[in-house]
Design a protein around this motif. Structure first.
Motif, mmCIF file in Angstrom:
data_model
loop_
_atom_site.group_PDB
_atom_site.id
_atom_site.type_symbol
_atom_site.label_atom_id
_atom_site.label_comp_id
_atom_site.label_asym_id
_atom_site.label_seq_id
_atom_site.Cartn_x
_atom_site.Cartn_y
_atom_site.Cartn_z
ATOM 1 N N ILE A 63 0.836 -1.207 0.000
ATOM 2 C CA ILE A 63 0.000 0.000 0.000
ATOM 3 C C ILE A 63 0.867 1.251 0.000
ATOM 4 O O ILE A 63 0.633 2.190 -0.771
ATOM 5 C CB ILE A 63 -0.969 -0.019 1.202
ATOM 6 N N VAL A 64 1.886 1.280 0.841
ATOM 7 C CA VAL A 64 2.779 2.448 0.899
ATOM 8 C C VAL A 64 3.538 2.603 -0.417
ATOM 9 O O VAL A 64 3.600 3.700 -0.972
ATOM 10 C CB VAL A 64 3.755 2.326 2.084
ATOM 11 N N ALA A 65 4.105 1.507 -0.918
ATOM 12 C CA ALA A 65 4.875 1.590 -2.164
ATOM 13 C C ALA A 65 4.001 2.086 -3.306
ATOM 14 O O ALA A 65 4.396 2.980 -4.069
ATOM 15 C CB ALA A 65 5.466 0.225 -2.502
ATOM 16 N N GLY A 67 1.042 3.743 -3.108
ATOM 17 C CA GLY A 67 0.518 5.083 -2.850
ATOM 18 C C GLY A 67 1.552 6.169 -3.077
ATOM 19 O O GLY A 67 1.303 7.150 -3.797
ATOM 20 N N VAL A 68 2.726 5.995 -2.505
ATOM 21 C CA VAL A 68 3.782 7.000 -2.630
ATOM 22 C C VAL A 68 4.245 7.114 -4.078
ATOM 23 O O VAL A 68 4.399 8.214 -4.606
ATOM 24 C CB VAL A 68 4.963 6.652 -1.692
ATOM 25 N N THR A 69 4.449 5.972 -4.716
ATOM 26 C CA THR A 69 4.911 5.984 -6.105
ATOM 27 C C THR A 69 3.868 6.611 -7.023
ATOM 28 O O THR A 69 4.207 7.382 -7.928
ATOM 29 C CB THR A 69 5.247 4.551 -6.565
ATOM 30 N N TYR A 70 2.602 6.317 -6.790
ATOM 31 C CA TYR A 70 1.543 6.878 -7.618
ATOM 32 C C TYR A 70 1.473 8.400 -7.470
ATOM 33 O O TYR A 70 1.354 9.121 -8.457
ATOM 34 C CB TYR A 70 0.192 6.248 -7.268
ATOM 35 N N VAL A 71 1.567 8.880 -6.242
ATOM 36 C CA VAL A 71 1.512 10.328 -6.005
ATOM 37 C C VAL A 71 2.683 11.019 -6.707
ATOM 38 O O VAL A 71 2.503 12.042 -7.379
ATOM 39 C CB VAL A 71 1.500 10.645 -4.496
ATOM 40 N N VAL A 72 3.873 10.446 -6.586
ATOM 41 C CA VAL A 72 5.040 11.049 -7.243
ATOM 42 C C VAL A 72 4.880 10.976 -8.754
ATOM 43 O O VAL A 72 5.188 11.932 -9.464
ATOM 44 C CB VAL A 72 6.342 10.355 -6.786
ATOM 45 N N ARG A 73 4.373 9.878 -9.255
ATOM 46 C CA ARG A 73 4.176 9.733 -10.711
ATOM 47 C C ARG A 73 3.228 10.804 -11.251
ATOM 48 O O ARG A 73 3.455 11.370 -12.315
ATOM 49 C CB ARG A 73 3.616 8.329 -10.996
ATOM 50 N N GLY A 94 12.130 4.666 -0.605
ATOM 51 C CA GLY A 94 12.214 5.349 0.694
ATOM 52 C C GLY A 94 10.970 5.109 1.537
ATOM 53 O O GLY A 94 11.056 4.920 2.755
ATOM 54 N N GLY A 95 9.813 5.101 0.893
ATOM 55 C CA GLY A 95 8.572 4.812 1.613
ATOM 56 C C GLY A 95 8.569 3.402 2.175
ATOM 57 O O GLY A 95 8.114 3.171 3.308
ATOM 58 N N ILE A 96 9.084 2.456 1.399
ATOM 59 C CA ILE A 96 9.162 1.078 1.869
ATOM 60 C C ILE A 96 10.106 0.979 3.063
ATOM 61 O O ILE A 96 9.793 0.333 4.073
ATOM 62 C CB ILE A 96 9.610 0.132 0.735
ATOM 63 N N ILE A 97 11.257 1.623 2.977
ATOM 64 C CA ILE A 97 12.217 1.592 4.092
ATOM 65 C C ILE A 97 11.599 2.196 5.340
ATOM 66 O O ILE A 97 11.732 1.649 6.449
ATOM 67 C CB ILE A 97 13.522 2.314 3.699
ATOM 68 N N ALA A 98 10.893 3.305 5.197
ATOM 69 C CA ALA A 98 10.235 3.929 6.356
ATOM 70 C C ALA A 98 9.168 3.010 6.951
ATOM 71 O O ALA A 98 9.024 2.909 8.173
ATOM 72 C CB ALA A 98 9.619 5.263 5.944
ATOM 73 N N THR A 99 8.438 2.318 6.087
ATOM 74 C CA THR A 99 7.398 1.397 6.570
ATOM 75 C C THR A 99 8.022 0.198 7.271
ATOM 76 O O THR A 99 7.545 -0.228 8.329
ATOM 77 C CB THR A 99 6.506 0.927 5.407
ATOM 78 N N VAL A 100 9.083 -0.348 6.709
ATOM 79 C CA VAL A 100 9.772 -1.472 7.351
ATOM 80 C C VAL A 100 10.266 -1.057 8.735
ATOM 81 O O VAL A 100 10.148 -1.816 9.703
ATOM 82 C CB VAL A 100 10.941 -1.979 6.469
#
Length: 131
Positions: A63-65, A67-73, A94-100
């Motif tokens: 979900i994070v990957a 969502g974040v990627t879509y917004v940036v795209r 970066g979003g994935i790392i923060a979520t992990v």
């Protein structure tokens, strides 16, 4: 399951490369994965519920990957494709790392992976064994 892959490609062809990718991904997640989990979990020590439990543990990462990627795209839609890829990939990663880092289970898995990688790289290797 191979037939499902072929059908998904054919279904996506009229919509171009993006259609093929979406059809393949959607059929994998909504059709092939449940079928595979059902057959794998029917007998043996790993049940279907165990497989779905592990799958659902990683759902926040997806979900994070996404969502974040879509917004940036959406923000860089007019950039050249390589720039889009680098920006979206970097921010999504970066979003994935923060979520992990935010979830105990994912953090433990990541730390264990890093430990095993370090041990593997530290172990001396010999050439291929001829036999």
């Amino acid at each position: 399951l191979s037939v499902l892959v072929i059908v998904s490609y054919i279904a996506g062809l009229p919509f171009g490369p993006m259609g093929v990718a979406i059809a393949f991904s959607t059929s994998g997640l909504l059709v092939r994965l449940p079928i595979e989990y059902y057959f794998v979990g029917r007998c043996g020590p790993v049940r279907t519920a165990d497989l779905w439990g592990v799958f659902l543990r990683y759902l926040p990462l997806w979900i994070v990957a996404f969502g974040v990627t879509y917004v940036v795209r959406v923000m860089v839609v007019d950039y050249p494709p390589l720039s889009q890829l680098l920006l979206c990939g970097s921010v999504g990663g970066g979003g994935i790392i923060a979520t992990v880092a935010s979830f105990k289970y994912q953090r433990q898995v990541a730390l264990n992976f890093l430990r095993l990688t370090k041990e593997f790289l530290a172990t001396p290797r010999r050439g291929f064994v001829q036999g």
